[in-house]
Design a protein around this motif. Sequence first.
Motif, PDB file in Angstrom:
ATOM      1  N   GLU A 131       9.505 -17.465   2.015  1.00 24.63           N
ATOM      2  CA  GLU A 131       8.159 -18.553   1.975  1.00 24.63           C
ATOM      3  C   GLU A 131       7.356 -17.517   0.802  1.00 24.63           C
ATOM      4  OE1 GLU A 131       8.194 -22.595   1.755  1.00 24.63           O
ATOM      5  OE2 GLU A 131       7.487 -20.909   0.368  1.00 24.63           O
ATOM      6  N   PHE A 132       7.244 -17.996  -0.773  1.00 23.63           N
ATOM      7  CA  PHE A 132       5.650 -16.901  -0.831  1.00 23.63           C
ATOM      8  C   PHE A 132       4.919 -18.143  -0.286  1.00 23.63           C
ATOM      9  CE2 PHE A 132      10.255 -15.598  -2.393  1.00 23.63           C
ATOM     10  CZ  PHE A 132       9.601 -14.226  -2.986  1.00 23.63           C
ATOM     11  N   LEU A 133       4.724 -18.997  -0.076  1.00 18.97           N
ATOM     12  CA  LEU A 133       3.379 -19.373  -0.161  1.00 18.97           C
ATOM     13  C   LEU A 133       1.856 -18.738   0.854  1.00 18.97           C
ATOM     14  CD1 LEU A 133       2.486 -21.222   2.882  1.00 18.97           C
ATOM     15  CD2 LEU A 133       4.348 -22.475   2.162  1.00 18.97           C
TER      16      LEU A 133
ATOM     17  N   PHE B  68      -5.611 -10.332  -6.811  1.00 23.11           N
ATOM     18  CA  PHE B  68      -5.354  -9.320  -5.964  1.00 23.11           C
ATOM     19  C   PHE B  68      -5.754  -7.874  -6.612  1.00 23.11           C
ATOM     20  CE2 PHE B  68      -2.808 -10.456  -1.872  1.00 23.11           C
ATOM     21  CZ  PHE B  68      -2.694 -11.882  -2.132  1.00 23.11           C
ATOM     22  N   LEU B  69      -7.146  -8.276  -6.957  1.00 26.81           N
ATOM     23  CA  LEU B  69      -7.693  -6.921  -6.540  1.00 26.81           C
ATOM     24  C   LEU B  69      -9.265  -7.205  -6.044  1.00 26.81           C
ATOM     25  CD1 LEU B  69      -6.942  -5.869  -9.960  1.00 26.81           C
ATOM     26  CD2 LEU B  69      -6.769  -4.826  -8.491  1.00 26.81           C
ATOM     27  N   LYS B  70      -9.584  -7.666  -5.387  1.00 23.60           N
ATOM     28  CA  LYS B  70     -10.687  -8.224  -4.301  1.00 23.60           C
ATOM     29  C   LYS B  70     -10.603  -7.153  -3.230  1.00 23.60           C
ATOM     30  CE  LYS B  70     -13.981 -11.291  -3.536  1.00 23.60           C
ATOM     31  NZ  LYS B  70     -15.535 -11.165  -4.356  1.00 23.60           N
TER      32      LYS B  70
ATOM     33  N   PHE C  87       1.482  -9.584   6.089  1.00 21.41           N
ATOM     34  CA  PHE C  87       1.570  -8.607   5.029  1.00 21.41           C
ATOM     35  C   PHE C  87       1.209  -7.102   5.598  1.00 21.41           C
ATOM     36  CE2 PHE C  87      -1.205  -9.577   0.953  1.00 21.41           C
ATOM     37  CZ  PHE C  87      -0.665  -9.899   1.334  1.00 21.41           C
TER      38      PHE C  87
ATOM     39  N   ILE D 114      -3.846  -4.065  -2.440  1.00 19.44           N
ATOM     40  CA  ILE D 114      -5.606  -4.342  -1.153  1.00 19.44           C
ATOM     41  C   ILE D 114      -6.231  -3.380  -1.361  1.00 19.44           C
ATOM     42  CG2 ILE D 114      -7.130  -5.572  -0.091  1.00 19.44           C
ATOM     43  CD1 ILE D 114      -4.741  -8.206  -0.078  1.00 19.44           C
TER      44      ILE D 114
ATOM     45  N   ARG E 151     -16.963  -9.035   1.904  1.00 14.84           N
ATOM     46  CA  ARG E 151     -16.569  -9.936   1.101  1.00 14.84           C
ATOM     47  C   ARG E 151     -16.738 -10.094  -0.345  1.00 14.84           C
ATOM     48  NH1 ARG E 151     -11.010 -11.230   2.696  1.00 14.84           N
ATOM     49  NH2 ARG E 151     -10.829 -11.962   4.547  1.00 14.84           N
TER      50      ARG E 151
ATOM     51  N   PHE F 190      -6.994  -6.342   4.949  1.00 18.32           N
ATOM     52  CA  PHE F 190      -6.599  -7.750   4.768  1.00 18.32           C
ATOM     53  C   PHE F 190      -6.239  -7.954   6.089  1.00 18.32           C
ATOM     54  CE2 PHE F 190      -3.153  -4.168   3.776  1.00 18.32           C
ATOM     55  CZ  PHE F 190      -2.182  -4.454   4.848  1.00 18.32           C
ATOM     56  N   GLY F 191      -5.563  -9.878   6.020  1.00 12.72           N
ATOM     57  CA  GLY F 191      -5.762  -9.924   7.826  1.00 12.72           C
ATOM     58  C   GLY F 191      -4.143 -10.985   7.403  1.00 12.72           C
TER      59      GLY F 191
ATOM     60  N   PHE G 101      -8.615 -15.050   8.657  1.00 15.38           N
ATOM     61  CA  PHE G 101      -8.056 -13.962   8.028  1.00 15.38           C
ATOM     62  C   PHE G 101      -8.728 -13.974   6.566  1.00 15.38           C
ATOM     63  CE2 PHE G 101      -4.175 -14.728   5.589  1.00 15.38           C
ATOM     64  CZ  PHE G 101      -3.882 -16.282   6.130  1.00 15.38           C
ATOM     65  N   LYS G 102      -8.618 -15.718   5.859  1.00 22.72           N
ATOM     66  CA  LYS G 102      -8.947 -15.918   4.637  1.00 22.72           C
ATOM     67  C   LYS G 102      -9.381 -17.782   4.403  1.00 22.72           C
ATOM     68  CE  LYS G 102      -5.199 -17.532   1.923  1.00 22.72           C
ATOM     69  NZ  LYS G 102      -4.293 -16.999   1.194  1.00 22.72           N
TER      70      LYS G 102
ATOM     71  N   SER H 152     -12.135  -6.338   0.238  1.00 16.91           N
ATOM     72  CA  SER H 152     -12.543  -6.358   0.890  1.00 16.91           C
ATOM     73  C   SER H 152     -12.826  -5.925   2.868  1.00 16.91           C
ATOM     74  CB  SER H 152     -11.872  -7.414   1.075  1.00 16.91           C
ATOM     75  OG  SER H 152     -10.722  -6.976   2.092  1.00 16.91           O
TER      76      SER H 152
ATOM     77  N   LYS I  15      11.500 -10.840  -0.102  1.00 12.68           N
ATOM     78  CA  LYS I  15      10.202 -10.930   0.475  1.00 12.68           C
ATOM     79  C   LYS I  15       9.475 -10.076   1.190  1.00 12.68           C
ATOM     80  CE  LYS I  15       7.695 -13.477   2.793  1.00 12.68           C
ATOM     81  NZ  LYS I  15       6.746 -14.882   2.718  1.00 12.68           N
TER      82      LYS I  15
ATOM     83  N   GLU J 102      -0.932 -19.135   2.686  1.00 14.94           N
ATOM     84  CA  GLU J 102      -2.316 -20.246   3.468  1.00 14.94           C
ATOM     85  C   GLU J 102      -3.842 -20.282   2.403  1.00 14.94           C
ATOM     86  OE1 GLU J 102      -2.427 -18.852   7.377  1.00 14.94           O
ATOM     87  OE2 GLU J 102       0.021 -18.463   7.063  1.00 14.94           O
TER      88      GLU J 102
END
Length: 463
Positions: free
Chosen positions: A162-164, A266-268, A278, A232, A443, A273-274, A339-340, A270, A221, A166
């Motif tokens: 799954e690549f979704l 995906f260059l933000k 990952f 990140i 953030r 990452f959580g 986490f986001k 922060s 995956k 959240e």
Amino acid sequence: MKITKICCIGAGYVGGPTMAVIAQKCPHIQVTVVDLNEERIAAWNDENVDNIPIYEPGLSEVVAVARGRNLFFSTDVEKAIDEAQIIFISVNTPTKTYGKGKGMAADLKYIELCARQIARISKDNKIVVEKSTLPVRTAEAIKSILDNTGNGVQFQILSNPEFLAEGTAVQDLLNPDRILIGGDPSDDGQKAIQALVDVYSNWVAADKIVTTNVWSSELSKLTANAFLAQRISSINAMSELCEKTGADVNEVARAIGMDSRIGSKFLKASVGFGGSCFQKDILNLVYIAKSYGLNEVADYWEQVIILNDHQKRRFSNNIVQTLYNTVSDKKITFLGWAFKKDTNDTRESAAIYVADDLINENAKIAVYDPKVSRKKVLADLDYLDTRAASKNETSILSFESPYEACAGAHAIAILTEWNEFVQYDWQKIYDSMQKPAFVFDGRNILDGPTLEAIGFVYQSIGS
Ligand code: UDX
Ligand code: UDX
């Protein structure tokens, strides 16, 4: 084979939304989601669809359409397995906390339990689909259990990761960049692949459905998550350098993102990452590389995690330093714990680790997150097992309103990028705080000059 009945073991962040969308898009297929956790199933079946256990924008609407029509949630695992032609395994695979591979390898005990249960119950041929992210070659283990403990029925194992993400799960499921299905090259394997392709073809264009062998699918995956996390950590590494040199990481990100070879997503920068994937997937990759003796490969990827841990620690250290080297008994307000944004999931959230550091310094932390309860915050801290639960209990203050949470605070730390934080009445917040009033924006979502004009001391990541 015409598929009419599907079951999914595991009604979590992946299984729940994925099956809801399959049911919505395939009204002719009966989809049953089962889980050992009775409370979770009861919540999925709650009359009020707003009470389903997982918060995802648009999910309750999808559930409202399909539930009771061809989407069912149940604790009767045996019946669902018995009836289904395709069984998705979507149980969690946490990092091992014991024994060989502790802290790195994926714990496959739930996967194995599922395989044994499927083997015991099945009376006719079935397609078993790995939906959980698994280390490469897990399918082999599943196959061996199924073939050796079963009732002589034939199983085909597919990998369909799954690549979704959240927070955007429903949109990601409705409009996926690609669907990946790995299976055995044999004729029977190809037939199984085709059966699953036919399910997705109800709403996904043929050119977006990629089929591979099982190992490529499993490894893809882990590779996708490693590449995403690496971006990140790369930008976060530059954020520290920006802070030292007077560059601004947001400007750097914008400048490099316009290079079409790099791309802007995906260059933000922060606080780190959580999320459930990952760290777990990269540790897994590192463990696999090491197990083949590929130490340089392992070290290369492990650095992504090391940098992420450093970024979280850097954030908490900076808070302590800026607050005159002591936060003892100071009230520090966390806006955000998830986490986001747009999820109630807190697994591996940076907030947990930042809070842990600050509690070590005897800070009092007021947490406000629109979707996370105090109970969950305490459970996350207790899970780290760094101190007595009673100390967490007295260190975490929680509030129903963000304004209450900020009143009297010495500093505010932004840990999640919830949109609503930007809309707050920051003048009102400023007036209620201790002075000088600090904002540590983990953030980079708030407008620094506006806050500074109010009187805040504002610090963001990477400038
Ligand atoms: C995801 C992905 O599936 C996985 O790829 C990733 O590795 C971790 O996160 P997720 O859906 O987010 O899993 O996990 P979670 O929300 O914990 O859901 C798993 C569900 O499986 C839980 O509700 C748990 O009760 C259930 N479960 C677990 C079973 O029903 N049976 C088991 O034997 C074990
Ligand atoms: C990720 C993958 O994106 C998804 O494809 C995979 O199936 C599961 O793992 P998820 O963990 O749900 O999805 O969220 P994601 O949007 O990838 O964010 C992960 C973490 O990275 C979050 O803590 C997020 O805030 C952080 N992040 C993301 C950044 O810090 N900067 C960014 O630019 C992007």
